[in-house]
Motif scaffolding. Structure first.
Motif, PDB file in Angstrom:
ATOM      1  N   THR A 294       0.859  -1.187   0.000  1.00 13.13           N
ATOM      2  CA  THR A 294       0.000   0.000   0.000  1.00 13.13           C
ATOM      3  C   THR A 294       0.890   1.229   0.000  1.00 13.13           C
ATOM      4  OG1 THR A 294      -0.115   0.271   2.398  1.00 13.13           O
ATOM      5  CG2 THR A 294      -1.721  -1.234   1.396  1.00 13.13           C
ATOM      6  N   LEU A 295       0.307   2.351  -0.326  1.00 14.59           N
ATOM      7  CA  LEU A 295       1.072   3.594  -0.272  1.00 14.59           C
ATOM      8  C   LEU A 295       1.410   3.985   1.153  1.00 14.59           C
ATOM      9  CD1 LEU A 295      -0.378   5.903  -3.060  1.00 14.59           C
ATOM     10  CD2 LEU A 295       1.815   4.739  -2.978  1.00 14.59           C
ATOM     11  N   ASN A 296       0.621   3.515   2.100  1.00 16.81           N
ATOM     12  CA  ASN A 296       0.969   3.743   3.508  1.00 16.81           C
ATOM     13  C   ASN A 296       2.303   3.079   3.835  1.00 16.81           C
ATOM     14  OD1 ASN A 296      -0.824   5.443   4.850  1.00 16.81           O
ATOM     15  ND2 ASN A 296      -2.385   3.854   4.986  1.00 16.81           N
ATOM     16  N   ASP A 297       2.478   1.853   3.326  1.00 16.54           N
ATOM     17  CA  ASP A 297       3.749   1.159   3.528  1.00 16.54           C
ATOM     18  C   ASP A 297       4.896   1.951   2.881  1.00 16.54           C
ATOM     19  OD1 ASP A 297       2.384  -0.811   4.825  1.00 16.54           O
ATOM     20  OD2 ASP A 297       2.347  -2.200   3.115  1.00 16.54           O
ATOM     21  N   PHE A 298       4.638   2.432   1.679  1.00 19.81           N
ATOM     22  CA  PHE A 298       5.645   3.217   0.965  1.00 19.81           C
ATOM     23  C   PHE A 298       5.969   4.495   1.743  1.00 19.81           C
ATOM     24  CE2 PHE A 298       6.618   6.251  -2.648  1.00 19.81           C
ATOM     25  CZ  PHE A 298       7.881   5.743  -2.902  1.00 19.81           C
ATOM     26  N   ALA A 299       4.926   5.132   2.296  1.00 19.12           N
ATOM     27  CA  ALA A 299       5.122   6.355   3.071  1.00 19.12           C
ATOM     28  C   ALA A 299       5.963   6.092   4.312  1.00 19.12           C
ATOM     29  CB  ALA A 299       3.768   6.948   3.463  1.00 19.12           C
TER      30      ALA A 299
END
Length: 322
Positions: A174-179
């Motif tokens: 997810t983009l949360n992981d990327f963030a």
């Protein structure tokens, strides 16, 4: 009424450029402008109908019914301008080095544009075949046109980090992981989002976005790092040939004119003796690559696949970057 205020500075420059010469000519010939051609006088200096008409021609989308009122406003602007110009000349500002340079720059620009305008003439109308060809070559702008909801993540990072960032984007679920990964790496980020129709996007970028399904991302070079662009959502809004034709005609005319102008410039330069001197010697060399800022809007490579996530998950992920 605001449009006429914009005429003030260009008219002021024109008046400064012509001011002294007009008075000398008048003194030499002792001829007066016919009264019917005089629109106003300021301390004896005549403002002519020709000046008013010239200013009128520069007002965009002027309705015939508005011409009289527009003329009166222009005359008032010319009077205001002349009052200031006369004071500027009295204070000898026309001899100020910065003013002299500005006048010279304006004169050179006007002469160059006048030459090209006369040389190139009226733009020719592209054929129906040319319009159809452009329409068919760019479905992303017309037959498959979309409105895009984009989310952008600007990442400030040195070049030796770029490959790792690209790899991490593809590996994150997810983009949360990327963030979270960006945060752990102490990489400064900025997030933004907006809605843009296809025609407001750079063509090379659009050609990439048009191939991407909702929820996918791509990575682009930026002047100080990378930018991740996520297609959070899109909506098809196609345009027909009939609707697109006026815009395509204008575009093809502009492209043809630019090509003709470059050809004429190349011919003139080939016939001229040009020498770049001293610290400007390198200006004569052909540029090997586009300027760095241009990379901010150009795809660096094929779109990097983002995790399969819906628009809500993407939105939450980008929010976590703020």
């Amino acid at each position: 009424m605001h449009g006429f205020k914009k005429l003030y500075l260009p008219l002021l420059v024109a008046a400064l450029a012509a001011g002294c010469g007009d008075k000398k000519d008048e003194a030499a010939t002792e001829e007066k402008t016919p009264p019917t051609q005089v629109a106003a006088k300021v301390n004896g200096t005549e403002l002519t109908v020709h000046q008013v008409n010239y200013a009128l021609q520069r007002v965009p989308n002027l309705d015939k019914d508005q011409t009289k009122a527009a003329s009166l406003r222009i005359v008032r602007n010319l009077v205001d301008q002349e009052v200031v110009v006369q004071k500027a000349l009295a204070d000898k500002l026309d001899r100020d080095p910065m003013v002299v340079q500005a006048l010279d720059a304006s004169r050179r620009q006007i002469l160059a544009e006048a030459y090209m305008s006369r040389k190139l003439g009226t733009p020719t109308e592209p054929s129906d075949a040319e319009v159809s060809e452009y329409f068919n070559q760019h479905p992303e702008l017309f037959s498959k046109r979309k409105i895009y909801r984009l989310q952008e993540i600007s990442i400030k990072a040195p070049k030796d980090k770029h490959d790792a960032i690209r790899a991490q984007l593809g590996a994150s679920k997810t983009l949360n992981d990327f963030a979270e990964w960006l945060k752990a790496e102490n990489l400064p980020v900025k997030a933004a989002q907006g809605v843009k129709p296809a025609e407001q996007l750079p063509l090379q970028l659009l050609s990439q976005l048009a191939k991407m399904p909702d929820g996918q991302a791509m990575v682009m070079n930026a002047p100080d790092g990378l930018m991740v662009v996520v297609v959070a959502g899109s909506q098809a809004q196609p345009v027909t040939m009939e609707q697109a034709k006026p815009a395509i005609v204008r575009l093809l005319q502009t492209q043809a004119r630019q090509k003709a102008a470059k050809a004429e410039l190349d011919t003139l330069k080939a016939a001229a003796k040009i020498e770049y001197v001293g610290e400007f010697a390198d200006a004569g060399k052909e540029e090997a690559a586009p300027a760095e800022p241009a990379a901010a809007t150009e795809p660096a490579a094929a779109p990097a696949a983002a995790p399969a996530a819906d628009a809500d998950a993407i939105s939450k992920g980008v929010s976590g970057l703020k």
